[in-house]
Design an enzyme around this catalytic site. Structure first.
Site, short mmCIF file in Angstrom:
data_model
loop_
_atom_site.label_atom_id
_atom_site.label_comp_id
_atom_site.label_asym_id
_atom_site.label_seq_id
_atom_site.Cartn_x
_atom_site.Cartn_y
_atom_site.Cartn_z
N ARG A 75 0.83 -1.22 0.00
CA ARG A 75 0.00 0.00 0.00
C ARG A 75 0.85 1.25 0.00
O ARG A 75 0.40 2.31 -0.42
CB ARG A 75 -0.92 -0.02 1.23
N HIS A 120 -8.40 -11.76 2.83
CA HIS A 120 -8.09 -12.94 2.01
C HIS A 120 -9.13 -13.13 0.90
O HIS A 120 -8.80 -13.34 -0.26
CB HIS A 120 -8.03 -14.20 2.88
N LYS A 138 -3.27 -19.29 5.42
CA LYS A 138 -4.31 -19.82 6.28
C LYS A 138 -4.74 -18.78 7.29
O LYS A 138 -3.90 -17.97 7.66
CB LYS A 138 -3.88 -21.10 7.00
N ARG A 212 -2.93 -10.32 14.33
CA ARG A 212 -3.51 -11.51 14.97
C ARG A 212 -4.45 -11.18 16.12
O ARG A 212 -5.25 -12.01 16.53
CB ARG A 212 -2.39 -12.40 15.51
N ASP A 224 -5.39 -18.36 13.84
CA ASP A 224 -3.98 -18.36 13.46
C ASP A 224 -3.32 -19.68 13.86
O ASP A 224 -3.31 -20.63 13.08
CB ASP A 224 -3.29 -17.15 14.12
N1 LIG Z 1 1.97 -20.18 6.96
C1 LIG Z 1 2.70 -19.65 7.92
O1 LIG Z 1 3.65 -20.26 8.41
C2 LIG Z 1 2.36 -18.30 8.38
C3 LIG Z 1 1.24 -17.69 7.95
N2 LIG Z 1 0.92 -16.44 8.31
C4 LIG Z 1 -0.29 -15.84 7.76
O2 LIG Z 1 0.12 -14.84 6.81
C5 LIG Z 1 -0.73 -13.71 6.87
C6 LIG Z 1 0.12 -12.46 7.12
O3 LIG Z 1 0.88 -12.61 8.28
P1 LIG Z 1 2.20 -11.69 8.53
O4 LIG Z 1 3.13 -11.80 7.41
O5 LIG Z 1 2.69 -11.97 9.88
O6 LIG Z 1 1.53 -10.26 8.53
P2 LIG Z 1 2.08 -8.77 8.40
O7 LIG Z 1 1.82 -8.09 9.69
O8 LIG Z 1 3.44 -8.75 7.83
O9 LIG Z 1 1.05 -8.19 7.36
C7 LIG Z 1 1.01 -8.65 6.02
C8 LIG Z 1 0.57 -7.52 5.12
O10 LIG Z 1 -0.77 -7.20 5.41
C9 LIG Z 1 -0.98 -5.80 5.22
N3 LIG Z 1 -1.51 -5.25 6.47
C10 LIG Z 1 -0.96 -5.31 7.68
N4 LIG Z 1 -1.71 -4.66 8.59
C11 LIG Z 1 -2.77 -4.19 7.94
C12 LIG Z 1 -3.89 -3.45 8.33
N5 LIG Z 1 -4.07 -3.03 9.58
N6 LIG Z 1 -4.79 -3.14 7.41
C13 LIG Z 1 -4.60 -3.53 6.15
N7 LIG Z 1 -3.55 -4.26 5.71
C14 LIG Z 1 -2.63 -4.57 6.60
C15 LIG Z 1 0.37 -5.19 4.91
O11 LIG Z 1 0.40 -4.95 3.52
P3 LIG Z 1 1.21 -3.73 2.87
O12 LIG Z 1 2.63 -4.21 2.82
O13 LIG Z 1 0.58 -3.55 1.56
O14 LIG Z 1 1.07 -2.55 3.77
C16 LIG Z 1 1.35 -6.24 5.32
O15 LIG Z 1 2.51 -6.26 4.56
C17 LIG Z 1 -1.80 -14.05 7.90
O16 LIG Z 1 -2.92 -14.58 7.24
C18 LIG Z 1 -1.15 -15.13 8.77
O17 LIG Z 1 -2.09 -16.03 9.33
C19 LIG Z 1 1.75 -15.71 9.10
C20 LIG Z 1 2.91 -16.26 9.60
C21 LIG Z 1 3.27 -17.63 9.31
O1 LIG Z 2 3.31 -20.90 11.75
C1 LIG Z 2 2.87 -19.99 12.41
O2 LIG Z 2 3.41 -19.67 13.62
C2 LIG Z 2 3.19 -18.41 14.21
C3 LIG Z 2 1.88 -17.83 13.81
O3 LIG Z 2 1.55 -16.65 14.38
C4 LIG Z 2 1.76 -17.84 12.33
O4 LIG Z 2 0.75 -17.05 11.82
C5 LIG Z 2 1.66 -19.26 12.00
O5 LIG Z 2 1.27 -19.50 10.68
#
Ligand SMILES: NC(=O)C1=CN([C@@H]2O[C@H](COP(=O)(O)OP(=O)(O)OC[C@H]3O[C@@H](n4cnc5c(N)ncnc54)[C@H](OP(=O)(O)O)[C@@H]3O)[C@@H](O)[C@H]2O)C=CC1
Ligand SMILES: O=C1OC[C@@H](O)[C@H](O)[C@H]1O
Length: 408
Positions: A75, A120, A138, A212, A224
């Site tokens: 953004r 999502h 997820k 989260r 999460d």
């Molecule tokens: N599979 C796995 O192992 C993991 C999965 N996840 C999942 O990934 C997703 C993102 O997690 P994570 O990377 O920690 O998140 P971030 O806090 O890094 O946010 C991801 C992006 O979301 C946008 N964003 C953040 N805050 C806001 C807000 N308040 N309003 C609107 N957009 C926002 C931003 O986009 P921009 O850059 O455009 O500003 C940011 O870069 C979640 O769904 C989480 O469950 C997370 C960690 C591990």
């Molecule tokens: O793998 C994980 O561990 C930490 C979490 O907060 C994250 O979102 C999850 O996908």
């Protein structure tokens, strides 16, 4: 006391392992050779300069000959530029229309969505509508109806849509599933599924206003970390339906009526089996007042007719795991699995790298080594909603984009 002993044992066994057999692997995870790229590799774009993307996609893509991370959209333009530069991503889009601009980019084949959960649905819908394959974090959406709508859209468009239940693609998880389903120990009687992040670790990793913990963004521990034990229970049992019989939230002090920092739930599975799910962001440590640090608890424990199966570290098998099989009348054995039985895969691959392999196979029309059923994500979403209902917490908000689409 029992819990303390258990945590100390886990801590000791983790340390012992970390300095021995898996130390090299842990080091190597970030050091896989960069693959020479195919002539026309699958070109991914990332929506959001997300913290998680380097682990889930950017690093795994480096070693995949048929994948290039070609663009990122954020953004904020400066943030997008910085992220692209740091991760050596060729193109970036920044500003309020950046996500749509990336979707409209004809050079992009697939989109990775790692946005807060509430976004999502909207961005997966737009990406699929724009003809892109979608790898989505997820939980796939905030509601069951949204998940079902995305799956239908992907099918109509003939595109690949995959929710990141990454560990399911790792050979260790597949081996655990094989053991459970082989009949060796008979039927499942009960399952314990846990993903608990220690208090201290959560304080270090997550800021107070982390996505989260925000209801409006689809936050909550069940959305999460809770997804992991839930999906694992479905994955191991093959159950396509379960009933949530009891749930109790551990309320988050910042929003106690709507946000859970932890959740305990009892699930009724097929054939009379039950499951106990526990997830937490503030697992206390051990020792006096629980102040001493402990490790994350990421565990599946199955009590079966003929013995038990413990799968420790199931969401991060590349770092550390074991599958301990304890038949009632035969000796115990411990398995650790890093490659598929047919020799495919690579012992240094993370679960995300295995997942990417399958995603690309699917896009390219090959048969992936593992692929979820079309109902998995919907079943998972339905169960999450049931857990919140039973815990007396409101369902996560639906995407306003979905609401608008469906209002007459
Ligand atoms: N599979 C796995 O192992 C993991 C999965 N996840 C999942 O990934 C997703 C993102 O997690 P994570 O990377 O920690 O998140 P971030 O806090 O890094 O946010 C991801 C992006 O979301 C946008 N964003 C953040 N805050 C806001 C807000 N308040 N309003 C609107 N957009 C926002 C931003 O986009 P921009 O850059 O455009 O500003 C940011 O870069 C979640 O769904 C989480 O469950 C997370 C960690 C591990
Ligand atoms: O793998 C994980 O561990 C930490 C979490 O907060 C994250 O979102 C999850 O996908």
């Amino acid at each position: 006391m029992e819990g303390e002993r258990e945590l100390r044992e886990v801590f000791a066994s983790y340390c012992a392992t970390a300095v021995s057999e898996r130390a090299t692997l842990t080091f190597n995870l970030g050091n896989l050779p960069v693959a020479a790229k195919a002539e026309a590799p699958l070109r991914f774009g990332i929506l959001g300069a997300a913290r998680v993307a380097p682990v889930t996609l950017i690093t795994p893509a480096e070693s995949h000959p048929d994948v290039v991370v070609a663009a990122v959209a954020a953004r904020d333009r400066a943030k997008a530029a910085k992220y692209a530069k740091y991760y050596d991503i060729g193109k970036f889009y920044g500003g309020p229309d950046a996500y749509q601009e990336l979707i409209d980019d004809l050079e992009i084949d697939a989109v990775y969505i790692a946005l807060p959960n509430i976004f999502h649905y909207e961005w997966a819908f737009k990406a699929l509508s724009g003809g892109k394959h979608v790898l989505i974090e997820k939980p796939i959406t905030d509601t069951e109806a949204e998940a079902a709508a995305l799956i239908t859209l992907a099918e109509q468009k003939g595109l690949v849509l995959l929710e990141v239940n990454h560990y399911c693609f790792h050979p260790a998880a597949q081996r655990a599933r094989e053991v459970v389903r082989s009949g060796e120990l008979g039927k499942i009687k009960s399952i314990i599924g846990e993903y608990a992040v220690p208090n201290l670790l959560a304080l270090l990793v997550f800021e107070k206003n982390d996505i989260r913990f925000q209801y409006a963004l689809g936050g909550g521990s069940m959305m999460d970390v809770g997804v992991y034990p839930l999906s694992a229970i479905l994955y191991l049992t093959g159950a396509d339906a379960l009933k949530v019989t009891r749930a109790a939230a551990i309320p988050h002090p910042a929003d106690p009526a709507r946000i859970d920092h932890g959740m305990r739930a009892t699930l009724a599975l097929l054939d009379g089996a039950t499951a106990e799910l526990y997830c937490d962001y503030r697992m206390p440590g051990w020792g006096p007042c629980g102040l001493l640090p402990c490790l994350p608890k990421v565990l599946l424990l199955l009590d079966m007719e003929g013995g038990t199966v413990e799968f420790f570290g199931f969401t991060m098998p590349q770092i550390y795991h074991y599958i301990q099989v304890t038949p009632r009348r035969r000796p115990q054995r411990t398995e650790k699995v890093y490659r598929h039985a047919d020799g495919t895969g690579d012992g240094r691959w993370s679960s995300y790298r295995y997942q990417l392999e399958a995603f690309v196979d699917k896009v390219r029309g090959r048969t992936p080594q593992y692929w979820p059923s079309r109902e998995d994500s919907v079943n998972q979403m339905r169960a999450i909603c049931q857990v919140y209902g039973k815990a007396g917490m409101p369902a996560r908000p639906a995407s306003s984009f979905f609401v608008e689409q469906n209002s007459t």
